[in-house]
Each structure stands twice: as structure tokens, then as C-alpha cells.
Design an enzyme around this catalytic site. Structure first.
Site, PDB file in Angstrom:
ATOM      1  N   CYS A  28     -47.231-116.047  43.360  1.00 21.49           N
ATOM      2  CA  CYS A  28     -48.583-116.576  43.479  1.00 21.49           C
ATOM      3  C   CYS A  28     -49.244-116.520  42.123  1.00 21.49           C
ATOM      4  CB  CYS A  28     -49.394-115.728  44.459  1.00 21.49           C
ATOM      5  SG  CYS A  28     -48.539-115.428  46.006  1.00 21.49           S
ATOM      6  N   ARG A  53     -47.781-122.013  40.518  1.00 20.01           N
ATOM      7  CA  ARG A  53     -47.102-120.785  40.956  1.00 20.01           C
ATOM      8  C   ARG A  53     -47.028-120.668  42.480  1.00 20.01           C
ATOM      9  NH1 ARG A  53     -47.023-117.116  36.497  1.00 20.01           N
ATOM     10  NH2 ARG A  53     -46.535-115.447  37.936  1.00 20.01           N
ATOM     11  N   TRP A 100     -48.287-118.498  47.607  1.00 24.11           N
ATOM     12  CA  TRP A 100     -47.011-118.968  48.158  1.00 24.11           C
ATOM     13  C   TRP A 100     -46.650-117.910  49.194  1.00 24.11           C
ATOM     14  CZ3 TRP A 100     -41.941-117.575  48.998  1.00 24.11           C
ATOM     15  CH2 TRP A 100     -41.018-118.617  49.205  1.00 24.11           C
ATOM     16  N   ASN A 126     -50.266-110.163  44.241  1.00 28.21           N
ATOM     17  CA  ASN A 126     -48.946-110.811  44.221  1.00 28.21           C
ATOM     18  C   ASN A 126     -47.928-109.718  44.456  1.00 28.21           C
ATOM     19  OD1 ASN A 126     -50.211-113.101  43.330  1.00 28.21           O
ATOM     20  ND2 ASN A 126     -49.662-112.777  41.193  1.00 28.21           N
ATOM     21  N   GLY A 127     -47.106-109.865  45.445  1.00 29.50           N
ATOM     22  CA  GLY A 127     -46.073-108.859  45.650  1.00 29.50           C
ATOM     23  C   GLY A 127     -45.907-108.540  47.103  1.00 29.50           C
ATOM     24  N   GLU A 515     -27.420-131.738  38.439  1.00 31.13           N
ATOM     25  CA  GLU A 515     -28.841-131.731  38.094  1.00 31.13           C
ATOM     26  C   GLU A 515     -29.534-133.003  38.600  1.00 31.13           C
ATOM     27  OE1 GLU A 515     -30.906-129.667  37.243  1.00 31.13           O
ATOM     28  OE2 GLU A 515     -32.554-130.705  36.238  1.00 31.13           O
ATOM     29  N   LYS A 519     -32.621-132.906  41.120  1.00 31.50           N
ATOM     30  CA  LYS A 519     -33.905-133.533  40.775  1.00 31.50           C
ATOM     31  C   LYS A 519     -34.351-134.459  41.889  1.00 31.50           C
ATOM     32  CE  LYS A 519     -35.027-131.583  38.421  1.00 31.50           C
ATOM     33  NZ  LYS A 519     -34.863-130.451  37.565  1.00 31.50           N
ATOM     34  N   GLU A 522     -35.260-132.452  45.215  1.00 31.74           N
ATOM     35  CA  GLU A 522     -36.413-131.548  45.232  1.00 31.74           C
ATOM     36  C   GLU A 522     -37.745-132.275  45.168  1.00 31.74           C
ATOM     37  OE1 GLU A 522     -36.973-128.594  42.115  1.00 31.74           O
ATOM     38  OE2 GLU A 522     -36.090-129.924  40.642  1.00 31.74           O
ATOM     39  N   HIS A 538     -11.441-135.882  47.711  1.00 28.94           N
ATOM     40  CA  HIS A 538     -11.042-134.762  48.574  1.00 28.94           C
ATOM     41  C   HIS A 538     -12.064-134.495  49.673  1.00 28.94           C
ATOM     42  CE1 HIS A 538      -7.685-133.888  45.897  1.00 28.94           C
ATOM     43  NE2 HIS A 538      -8.528-134.177  44.914  1.00 28.94           N
ATOM     44  N   LYS A 636     -43.099-122.916  41.152  1.00 29.27           N
ATOM     45  CA  LYS A 636     -42.466-123.031  39.844  1.00 29.27           C
ATOM     46  C   LYS A 636     -41.541-121.849  39.532  1.00 29.27           C
ATOM     47  CE  LYS A 636     -41.853-125.010  35.804  1.00 29.27           C
ATOM     48  NZ  LYS A 636     -40.853-126.088  35.822  1.00 29.27           N
TER      49      LYS A 636
HETATM   50  O1  M6R Z   1     -37.689-120.377  35.452  1.00 25.35           O
HETATM   51  P1  M6R Z   1     -36.212-120.496  35.690  1.00 25.35           P
HETATM   52  O2  M6R Z   1     -35.547-121.393  34.698  1.00 25.35           O
HETATM   53  O3  M6R Z   1     -35.519-119.183  35.816  1.00 25.35           O
HETATM   54  O4  M6R Z   1     -36.114-121.221  37.098  1.00 25.35           O
HETATM   55  C1  M6R Z   1     -34.887-121.392  37.735  1.00 25.35           C
HETATM   56  C2  M6R Z   1     -35.023-122.337  38.908  1.00 25.35           C
HETATM   57  O5  M6R Z   1     -35.883-121.810  39.865  1.00 25.35           O
HETATM   58  C3  M6R Z   1     -35.552-123.710  38.496  1.00 25.35           C
HETATM   59  O6  M6R Z   1     -34.758-124.277  37.513  1.00 25.35           O
HETATM   60  C4  M6R Z   1     -35.615-124.645  39.706  1.00 25.35           C
HETATM   61  O7  M6R Z   1     -34.321-124.914  40.177  1.00 25.35           O
HETATM   62  C5  M6R Z   1     -36.363-125.922  39.371  1.00 25.35           C
HETATM   63  N1  M6R Z   1     -37.299-126.214  40.411  1.00 25.35           N
HETATM   64  C6  M6R Z   1     -35.504-127.089  39.237  1.00 25.35           C
HETATM   65  O8  M6R Z   1     -36.193-128.235  38.885  1.00 25.35           O
END
Ligand code: M6R
Length: 641
Positions: A28, A53, A100, A126-127, A515, A519, A522, A538, A636
Site C-alpha cells: 500500500c 502501490r 491493496w 502497511n503490513g 515478456e 505484457k 497483464e 510439443h 506495482k
Molecule cells: O520491482 P520488481 O522488478 O522486483 O518487480 C517484479 C515484478 O513484480 C514485475 O516485474 C511485474 O511482473 C510487472 N508487473 C510486470 O510488468
């Protein structure tokens, strides 16, 4: 005390090697204010900047003349801001939170701040308070009441309980002490900001496992989860360490540990480019960050090549060439997109430095207890520097006595503070939840690491110079690819209605395929899978039909013909094919759509191939009306296990 030469971003940035608990569950954003100005606009502005966050719900508490004004809303900060505009909380002391959800559903009652049942304290957290059930039971027996399902409310009531027990000479002295005493009973993790009705100009904060930073201003001080929340007002910051409590007034603050040792605060000046957190002319941060890549890539390389242009140099590795020569194996750990960067790094390091590399998901590594050779270097990659599994993997490797390095974009983050040495990305703040510029910068830095390690071994001077030239040319190539944005948008517009996609590539293009799929799924919520192109036969080939487009990543190297054969296999089954490939192959490849990338050195091709994939995902998501910067269910920094 460990001093990392992690370079420019912080002046005189010495890092305290403090212990962070293995578990942490915050995801958060919090901000608290005390000072000469009205708290409400500062808190709302800060929440907007911290919203990446977590964005399930948001709330604010401002101390008025004789009571707190608390406003909480399920949904985005904009919804809270609209409610706050009506309620008009007045006061110079306040706290706020963007959530969150972990404990308790996404409801207004569970939204922070949580006010103690006697009305004296408001708290954002947060926690996870792991022992909240027993604290709650104890407090209910003492007559305290609860109105939410959260663990946090146990802490606000516990502070009220300790405060009520203190001899009340003056509210001022008892407030921070009550927080401190309460925390002695708490098991779990926290970053908290607390205000007390009896103390009109005091804010108390504490951290264990969640970042908390003091912004030191002019007759005002701010407490927040990260610098972006207050960088508009001050760049002077104090990073709190785990187990510290801070007692803040407008004109100063004192820090102590929860076991009552005094702590000398070190005020540091942060370099912060405010444009990073502003949209400017872009529609959203993801689009902005895609277009910032040429600059982010330049920044990753600035000052990091030798004068003769034959190798890379890093100031903060804290490992001599001699020590690096003894590295027999490298273990790379990360999560999500950063894990894909590790897979590219594996390919690059093995190819150019000839050092065996293993890549692990940090979440698996930390519990797997894998045997690791003694001369292994453990390298983690994390944009945020706060991902809990990556941090835990790093700590686990350190506990076992391995040398650790990190690539991170976040100065002062938990990973930056924990690692033995590392490389800052200097990509600028990444706000969009989907990682874009951080990913390409991580690959570029990995290529530089491969070059550096290779030049300590068998990579020749000439090969080194060729590679440096190739790396230096990347920002211009990326600029050229970005000029195809409208063309890629037209492809996305035609394909966004499909429900399934395959992304296929070989060797260093395989992680780029992963990737591309990540992308797309997500931010657009379209199902997509990344696969090594040859593996398609396969199993995944069963999915191929007119309704399942395949995105092929083609490099011009020795395996090009093999990939072309895989494309034919898809075409033979009527699967639509989108190719991202070199210009000179365009005629040869029978694709439905062809996005050109320049024919470049193998070490940098993965970076260039990534750009069209980002644009494809971005425009597909926009076409489908998705919130690209804040996709559903995500945040994030993933700081829950
Ligand atoms: O901050 P970080 O690079 O450790 O984050 C890792 C993943 O959580 C982050 O890359 C996540 O997969 C992204 N949402 C991808 O776009």
C-alpha cells in the site's frame, strides 16, 4: 555499515546494513503530514502519486479542532478526492492511505485510516499484524470495540490502551511512548503513521519490513512510503530503518529504536526528476514510459564505458577484477518481468563471458534450499527494489555467505540497502504497473555486465569494442522503432478482439516472447502464452487456428531458418502470424503482419524486439478500454508472498 558506490542519484549515500525481517506483507501507500500548511491537499496529492502501490480503496484522517475528520472510499484516489472536496477536512495534521487489500475485503469499513474505539488515535498501516487476533481478544476484554475485519484496527486500539494507562502529565510525551510500547507486542510487519487527538502538531511513524521515509521540509515534515509522495515539496529525506520509531513535529523530529536507543538521523538529498511522476502530454504512464526508453537506456550507459570503448565499468560492484575472476557460476533471481530480464542475462553472460548461469524465480529459490557451488555470485534484479521474494532470496543468499549483487532502479530501496554491491538503472521512476523502460534497461545493463565479465576472461579487445558500439547505438534504434507506433496501433486495433495469443521465439528471443505474453495479459486481460518457437510442436500447436494469432520474434542469426520453418507450421494450420523481425527478412517471411526491427548485434536484439511488443500490448489494452496504468488485481511492487 556498507558504503555502495551506487553513484549519482543520492549525494553521499552510505547504506546501513540493517536486518529486514524475512516476511513482509505491505502493498500500500501511506503519507502523513504535519506543518504550517493545510494537510488535505498535500495528502491527496501524495496519495495520487503513491496510487501505483495499491488502488482498491483510499482514505484520509485530518485532525480538526476537536475531532478527526475521516473520509474513506472504496475505489481510486479520485473517488476519495471527490468525497474529500465535499467534506473539506481542515487541519495541519493528517494521515492517508491507498490500499491493496490483504486482511479483510475491499470495503469502506476495512479502508484505512482506522480510528481507535475511544476516538483518540487514527492510524494507517502497511503490513500484517500476525498476532492481531490475540491482541484483539485482549482488547475486547478491556472494553475496546472493533468495526473492521482488519489486523490494523488491533494496533490503533492497542495504542489507545497503552495511552490510557500512561500517567497523563501531558499528551505530548505519552503519544510516541504509547506507540513504542504497543509495537513491542506486535508480531509481523508494519510501516505506520499515527496521529493523536490530544497532540495537535505531532505525527508518529514506525517501520519494520515496510519502507518509510521522512521528507524534511520548511516548517513541515512528511512521512511517506516513498519519495514520489512528497518530492514536489522537499528532496531532503531520512530513510527509517527497521525497528525505528520517529516522533515528528513541524520544526523537527526524533528517532529512536523501539527498544529506546537514540538514533542519529542522516538527512540525504535525493535527486528526483519531477517530470518522471508527471504525465506531460501522454495519455498514461505506460505510454510515457515506453517513449522514455531512449533516454532511460542512455542513462543506464552514461559514464559506464572505458575510455578506449572496449569494456563496461561499474562503480558499485564492490568486487575487484580478481574476485570476479574467481566466480565460477552466477545465480540470477527475480520475479515477473525482472525474471525475464534474468533469462536474457543468462543467455548474454553465458555467450559473452562463458560463465555458467542459473536463473531462479526468487519465490522458489528462497524455499528450495538448492545446493549452490561455493564460488557462486548471486545476482538479483528488481525495478522497485522492494519485491518481497527477491529481497528474501537476496537475504537467504547472504545468510549462506554468498556474495550478492543487485540491479535495481530504486535508490535507497530495501534491496539496494541489503545487497553487497550493485548497479543502479537510472531509468527514472516507473509508475505504470506494467514494467517497460525498467525491463529494457535491465537487459542493457545485463549486456554490459556480460561484456565486463567477458573482457575479464576471453572476450577480445575487438569483440569488446564491437559490443560497446552496438550498445551505444541502442537508444537511436529504439527511437526509430518508436516511429512505428501508429502502424503497431493499427495492428493492435485489428487483433485486440482475439481471446488467445502465442508468443514464440528462440534463444534470447524466448524470454522476450515470455515478456510479450506477460505484457499483453497483464494490461489487456487477453490470454497469452510465451513459448520457445521449436517447443510449439510439443503441445501448444494444438491451439493454432484462425482464432489464435502467433507473434513470432525473429533474429537474423544462424537459427533464423529454423524459426521461419516454425512460422510455416503455423501458417499451414491457418493461424494468423505477426512477425517482429529484421528488415532484410521481410520478403522471405510470409507473415500477415510484419514489424521491422533493425538488423543489429545479437547482444542488443532482445531490447529492440521488446519495443513493438510493448506497443502491441499497450494499444490492445487501450482498444479494449482497459486502465493500462492500473490493471485489475495488480500493484506495482509485489510485497506479499
Ligand atoms: O520491482 P520488481 O522488478 O522486483 O518487480 C517484479 C515484478 O513484480 C514485475 O516485474 C511485474 O511482473 C510487472 N508487473 C510486470 O510488468
Amino acid at each position: 555499515m556498507l558504503c555502495l558506490g551506487f553513484t549519482q542519484q543520492l549525494h553521499a549515500f552510505c547504506l546501513n546494513l540493517k536486518k529486514i525481517p524475512a516476511l513482509s506483507f505491505y502493498m500500500c501507500g501511506i503519507i502523513g503530514y504535519v506543518g504550517k500548511n493545510s494537510a488535505t491537499p498535500i495528502l491527496i496529492d501524495g496519495l495520487k502519486r503513491l496510487e501505483y502501490r495499491g488502488y482498491d480503496s483510499a482514505g484520509i484522517a485530518v485532525r480538526g479542532k476537536s475531532a478527526f475528520t475521516v473520509v474513506r472510499r472504496v475505489g481510486r484516489v479520485d473517488q476519495l478526492a471527490a468525497a474529500v472536496a465535499k467534506a473539506k477536512p481542515v487541519g495541519s495534521l493528517g494521515i492517508s492511505h491507498t490500499r491493496w487489500a490483504t486482511h479483510g475485503g475491499v470495503t469502506e469499513k476495512n479502508t484505512h485510516p482506522h480510528v481507535s474505539s475511544d476516538g483518540k488515535f487514527a492510524l494507517v498501516h502497511n503490513g500484517v499484524i500476525e498476532n492481531y487476533q490475540s491482541i484483539k481478544k485482549f482488547l475486547i476484554e478491556k472494553g475496546y470495540t472493533f468495526s473492521s475485519e482488519t489486523d490494523t484496527e488491533a494496533l490503533s486500539n492497542l495504542i489507545a490502551y497503552h495511552y490510557a494507562k500512561e500517567p497523563q502529565q501531558s499528551g505530548t510525551s505519552c503519544f510516541a511512548e504509547s506507540v513504542r510500547k504497543s509495537l513491542l507486542h506486535v508480531q509481523g510487519t508494519y510501516g505506520i503513521a499515527v496521529i493523536c487527538l490530544d497532540c495537535p502538531m505531532e505525527l508518529v511513524g514506525a517501520r519494520k519490513g515496510s519502507p518509510l521515509i521522512i521528507g524534511v521540509g520548511d516548517e513541515e515534515n512528511i512521512l511517506a512510503s516513498d519519495v514520489s509522495a512528497f518530492a514536489m515539496r522537499t528532496r531532503n529525506v531520512v530513510y527509517l530503518n527497521d525497528g525505528e520509531v520517529v516522533h515528528i513535529r513541524p520544526d523537527g523530529f526524533t528517532i529512536s529504536t523501539i527498544t529506546q536507543e537514540e538514533v542519529a538521523a542522516v538527512v540525504q538529498e535525493v535527486d528526483w526528476n519531477i517530470e518522471d511522476s508527471e504525465l506531460g502530454t501522454f495519455k498514461n504512464f505506460m505510454e510515457k514510459e515506453i517513449f522514455e526508453q531512449p533516454a532511460a537506456l542512455e542513462n543506464a550507459m552514461r559514464g559506464r564505458f572505458s575510455d578506449d570503448g572496449s569494456t563496461a565499468m561499474f562503480g558499485g560492484l564492490n568486487l575487484s577484477s580478481k574476485e570476479l575472476r574467481y566466480v565460477d557460476r552466477i545465480l540470477l533471481c527475480a520475479c515477473g518481468t525482472a525474471w525475464h530480464a534474468c533469462l536474457v542475462a543468462e543467455y548474454l553472460i553465458e555467450r559473452y563471458a562463458r560463465i555458467p548461469v542459473e536463473v531462479e524465480y526468487a519465490s522458489e529459490f528462497r524455499y528450495r534450499n538448492a545446493p549452490i557451488d561455493k564460488n557462486t555470485l548471486v545476482f538479483v534484479i528488481s525495478q522497485s527494489g522492494e519485491t518481497i521474494d527477491t529481497l528474501a532470496a537476496l537475504k537467504e543468499a547472504k545468510r549462506k555467505g554468498f556474495r550478492t549483487l543487485a540491479i535495481t532502479n530504486s535508490v535507497g530501496s530495501s534491496i539496494a540497502r541489503e545487497t553487497d554491491g550493485g548497479i543502479y538503472q537510472h531509468a527514472g521512476q516507473e509508475v505504470g504497473v506494467a514494467s517497460t523502460k525498467a525491463f529494457t534497461s535491465q537487459i542493457l545493463i545485463s549486456a554490459m555486465v556480460a561484456l565486463y565479465l567477458g573482457r575479464l576472461r576471453d572476450l577480445s579487445y575487438e569483440e569488446g569494442r564491437t559490443m560497446v558500439d552496438a550498445l551505444r547505438s541502442v537508444p537511436n534504434h529504439v527511437k526509430e522503432i518508436l516511429k512505428q507506433a501508429d502502424y503497431i496501433k493499427s495492428i493492435a486495433d485489428r487483433y485486440a478482439h482475439f481471446k488467445d495469443f502465442l508468443f514464440l521465439g528462440r534463444q534470447s528471443m524466448f524470454p522476450i516472447a515470455l515478456e510479450g505474453a506477460l505484457k499483453l495479459k497483464e494490461i489487456s486481460y487477453i490470454h497469452a502464452e510465451g513459448y520457445p518457437a521449436a517447443e510449439m510442436k510439443h503441445g501448444p500447436i494444438a491451439l493454432i487456428c484462425e482464432e489464435c494469432p502467433s507473434v513470432f520474434l525473429v533474429t537474423g542469426g544462424e537459427i533464423m531458418q529454423k524459426t521461419l520453418a516454425n512460422i510455416q507450421e503455423v501458417k499451414a494450420r491457418k493461424g494468423p502470424v505477426i512477425v517482429i523481425g529484421p528488415k532484410h527478412c521481410r520478403e522471405e517471411i510470409q507473415a500477415d503482419e510484419y514489424i521491422e526491427i533493425p538488423d543489429v548485434h545479437d547482444a542488443v536484439a532482445p531490447i529492440l524486439a521488446t519495443i513493438p511488443l510493448q506497443l502491441l500490448a499497450y494499444h490492445s489494452a487501450v482498444k479494449l478500454g482497459r486502465d493500462v496504468d492500473k490493471p485489475r488485481n495488480l500493484a506495482k511492487s509485489v510485497t506479499v508472498e
